[in-house]
Structure formats: C-alpha cells, structure tokens
Design an enzyme around this catalytic site. Sequence first.
Site, PDB file in Angstrom:
ATOM      1  N   GLU A  75      -1.972  31.384  39.641  1.00  0.00           N
ATOM      2  CA  GLU A  75      -3.037  32.230  39.417  1.00  0.00           C
ATOM      3  C   GLU A  75      -4.113  31.552  38.512  1.00  0.00           C
ATOM      4  O   GLU A  75      -4.934  32.765  38.318  1.00  0.00           O
ATOM      5  CB  GLU A  75      -2.439  33.393  39.023  1.00  0.00           C
ATOM      6  CG  GLU A  75      -1.032  33.911  39.860  1.00  0.00           C
ATOM      7  CD  GLU A  75      -1.580  34.538  41.130  1.00  0.00           C
ATOM      8  OE1 GLU A  75      -2.494  34.365  41.793  1.00  0.00           O
ATOM      9  OE2 GLU A  75      -0.557  35.141  41.787  1.00  0.00           O
ATOM     10  N   HIS A  94      -1.444  38.586  33.392  1.00  0.00           N
ATOM     11  CA  HIS A  94      -1.249  38.873  34.322  1.00  0.00           C
ATOM     12  C   HIS A  94       0.491  39.214  34.571  1.00  0.00           C
ATOM     13  O   HIS A  94       1.162  38.349  34.352  1.00  0.00           O
ATOM     14  CB  HIS A  94      -1.640  38.039  35.614  1.00  0.00           C
ATOM     15  CG  HIS A  94      -1.169  38.327  36.893  1.00  0.00           C
ATOM     16  ND1 HIS A  94      -1.115  39.968  37.415  1.00  0.00           N
ATOM     17  CD2 HIS A  94      -0.658  37.560  37.957  1.00  0.00           C
ATOM     18  CE1 HIS A  94      -0.505  39.595  38.756  1.00  0.00           C
ATOM     19  NE2 HIS A  94      -0.364  38.427  38.828  1.00  0.00           N
ATOM     20  N   TYR A 121      -5.916  56.002  23.895  1.00  0.00           N
ATOM     21  CA  TYR A 121      -5.830  54.631  23.957  1.00  0.00           C
ATOM     22  C   TYR A 121      -5.821  53.877  25.418  1.00  0.00           C
ATOM     23  O   TYR A 121      -6.238  52.722  25.287  1.00  0.00           O
ATOM     24  CB  TYR A 121      -4.252  54.244  23.396  1.00  0.00           C
ATOM     25  CG  TYR A 121      -4.170  54.675  21.690  1.00  0.00           C
ATOM     26  CD1 TYR A 121      -4.712  53.790  20.926  1.00  0.00           C
ATOM     27  CD2 TYR A 121      -3.782  55.899  21.590  1.00  0.00           C
ATOM     28  CE1 TYR A 121      -4.680  54.190  19.599  1.00  0.00           C
ATOM     29  CE2 TYR A 121      -3.868  56.367  20.108  1.00  0.00           C
ATOM     30  CZ  TYR A 121      -4.213  55.325  19.121  1.00  0.00           C
ATOM     31  OH  TYR A 121      -4.132  55.726  17.961  1.00  0.00           O
TER      32      TYR A 121
END
Length: 214
Positions: A75, A94, A121
């Site tokens: 990735e 990720h 938040y």
Amino acid sequence: MTEITKLREDICVLAKSMFDRGLTCGSSGNISARLSDGTVLVTPTGRAMGFLDPAQISHLDQDFNLLSGDPPTKETPLHAAFYETRSRTGAVVHLHSTHAVALSMLPETDPDNVLPPLTPYTIMRLGKVQLLPFFLPGDPGMRDAVRGLAGKRSAVLLANHGPVVAGKDIWAAAFAMEELEEAAKLAILTRGMDPARLTAAHIQAIVKKFDVDW
C-alpha cells in the site's frame, strides 16, 4: 538516540498498541512516517503490526524506493499520495478497523463525509472524511483516487477495505485514526435513533477555532 531510530521505535509502539486493541488484525494495516530529510519509514509487507521489529521497518528515499530494511507494504503508493498532495503530512496510518469498514458498506453513508457530526473531536482531528470506491488491495488506482482529492482531505475511507488518515506526525495520525474508528462506532450505534447532532453553527465555530480543512 538518532531521529530514525526513535521514529522506528515509535512506529512499532503505536502499531502494537493498535493491534493489541483490535483496531487491525493479522498482517493487515500499515504505518508510514516522514523523516526530516524527506525520506520515509514504512511498515514492511506481510508483517503483523503487533510483532514488528524496528530493524525491519522499510526505509524509502524521497521517490519511495527502498534504501534499507524489509520490502515495504504493497500500500506504499496509497501513502505516497498523501505526502505528494498534502505538504503538511508527516505520517500516514491505514487500518482495517471494524466499525469504519462496516460504515463504508452501509447505503446511508454519505460519500462526501462519512462521519455524522456527533462530536467536536471528529471534526477537529479529521475534517470531512471522503468515501472512495472499492479497489483491489495494492491497486495503484487508490493512489490516483487520493491524488484526485488534491489535498483537500486528510482522511479517506476505502469502501469494503478500511480508513487511511494523514497527520502532521505519527502521533497525530494515530490519534486521528483512533478518533475515526470511535466516530464510526458511534455512528453505527446511534443509527436510526435520531441522535442530537452538532448544528451547522457548532461546526463552523469548531472549523474556525481549530483551523480545520472543511
């Protein structure tokens, strides 16, 4: 302790913490972080995040070519897209976290902003989270999809796959990722219950005070 040694250790500490709490499982998930010289550390391919060895962390040059360590996650192009399009990016996380993946598959999820405005938040740490279509793991198309956002999003959710979050440093990225998973959990738990959401005025006040991309 050198910068690269400290960052390698921080990656392993955070990766194990997320693995131990079930935020990702098996050999899924990956983390990258940029050093002051522009080179990047990234977790290696096929390794469980709960059992990383700092010496195995992949060290890549500014063009994401391997300098040392084990081969990087497949990735890596996905991570690279955030570094290329968001100059403030110092780290990318990720995961395949359960609630975020579940949210990506529900038809009611807004593709332009997958997280309903339930807490301040969520907005402060993530801004709007874009839903991207399904890609095969490692597909270069993920990189192109993130590039297509032109740096307007610090976080995306890959359909049927998982979230990706960029932050100013590894700690900020990790904390934002955890916020995303908790926000996804809240969204699913309260779905159909008509929860009180933050108003447009609340959102704009948060965006202004905390300089959020929105």
